[in-house]
Design a protein around this motif. Sequence first.
Motif, PDB file in Angstrom:
ATOM      1  N   TYR A 246      41.704  29.440  40.124  1.00  0.00           N
ATOM      2  CA  TYR A 246      40.633  29.055  41.026  1.00  0.00           C
ATOM      3  C   TYR A 246      41.167  28.806  42.444  1.00  0.00           C
ATOM      4  CZ  TYR A 246      37.183  28.248  37.307  1.00  0.00           C
ATOM      5  OH  TYR A 246      36.305  28.398  36.269  1.00  0.00           O
TER       6      TYR A 246
ATOM      7  N   ARG B 128      35.817  29.496  43.512  1.00  0.00           N
ATOM      8  CA  ARG B 128      35.746  30.899  43.141  1.00  0.00           C
ATOM      9  C   ARG B 128      37.093  31.343  42.589  1.00  0.00           C
ATOM     10  NH1 ARG B 128      36.090  29.762  48.331  1.00  0.00           N
ATOM     11  NH2 ARG B 128      37.531  30.865  49.707  1.00  0.00           N
TER      12      ARG B 128
ATOM     13  N   PHE C 166      35.739  38.562  44.358  1.00  0.00           N
ATOM     14  CA  PHE C 166      35.643  37.167  43.898  1.00  0.00           C
ATOM     15  C   PHE C 166      34.741  37.093  42.669  1.00  0.00           C
ATOM     16  CE2 PHE C 166      36.476  36.644  48.481  1.00  0.00           C
ATOM     17  CZ  PHE C 166      37.577  35.791  48.424  1.00  0.00           C
TER      18      PHE C 166
ATOM     19  N   PHE D  36      32.295  34.009  41.166  1.00  0.00           N
ATOM     20  CA  PHE D  36      31.746  32.684  41.445  1.00  0.00           C
ATOM     21  C   PHE D  36      31.168  32.109  40.156  1.00  0.00           C
ATOM     22  CE2 PHE D  36      32.132  32.682  46.019  1.00  0.00           C
ATOM     23  CZ  PHE D  36      32.171  34.035  46.334  1.00  0.00           C
TER      24      PHE D  36
END
Length: 278
Positions: A202, A221, A271, A273
Motif C-alpha cells: 500500500y 492505493r 493503481f 483503490f
Amino acid sequence: KAARGEGDEAAEPLMPEGKASPPRPRSKRNKFWQARRQQSGREVARSRASELRMLRWAVAFPLAAIALLVANHLAGGALLSPFSSRQEEVVVKTFEPFDPRRIDQAIGLGTRYLCSAADKQGQFNYEVKVRKNKAKVMNTYNVLRHAGAIYALVDSCYFNEQTASARASYCGCAPDTIRDTVQWLVRETVLPIPDLGLVGVYKPHKTHKSSKTVEGRLSYRLPLGGQGLAMIALSMANQVQPGLVEWDTVEQIGNFTTQHLQKDDGSFFTFWFPHKEP
C-alpha cells in the motif's frame, strides 16, 4: 427676447461679418479612436519591418553556409581545416581517461549513505534539504523509493562483482540496515486487500498522518510500481538473509499483480483503490 431665445423661435447668435463660425470641438471619444488607429498603424508597420528583417536573415544564413562549403570544397578542405583540428584538440583535452575505480568509490559512498539514512525502526530519511550548510529532514515519504533503496543496497553489497576486500570496506553496515528496512516495509505497507484474499503493498504507509481522516483512508492505493519493487527487494533480501520474509508474502504480491492489476492485453492498471467504489 429673440436674442435671449425667449420669443416664438430662438434666434441664431449674431456673428461679426467676415468671420466664419469656429469649428466644433472634437469629442474625447473621437480622439481616442483616432489615437488607436494611429497606434495600430504603427504596430503594423513595425511588425512588417520585423518580418522583413527575419526573412533577410533566414535567406542570408543558408546562402552564406552554402558559399562557405563550396569555397572549402574548391580549396581542398583547407579553408575549414583549422577549425576542425581545433575542435579535435578541445575534445581530447576535455575528456580524460576514465578510471574504473571511480565506480567503486561511488558505490561505496552511496552504500554508506543508505546505511546512515535509515533509523532504528527501519525507515529512511526520504528527503534531506541542505540550506546554509544545515541539513533538514523533510516530512515526506515514498514507499516505492524505500523498496528501491533496499534493492540497491542488497545489489551493491552482495551481487556486484567486487572483491571481498572492496565490499568489506563499505558493506559492514549493510546486513543490519537490510534487516531493519525490510521489516519496516512488511510491517507498514504489506496489508490484506479487501475481498481478494491476498496481500499487497500500500501507499501511503500504515502510520502516515493522512490515515486519520476519511479522505486519507480513501487515498490509500496499491501502486503497480510498489508491487514490482517490493517483490524484487523482498526476494533479494531473502536470498542473502534466508527467512527474513515469508515466501508466501512475496507470492501473494505477485498473484495480486498478475491476476488483478494486469489487463487481458498484457498491460497493467497503474493503481488499485481498495476503499473506493469501482
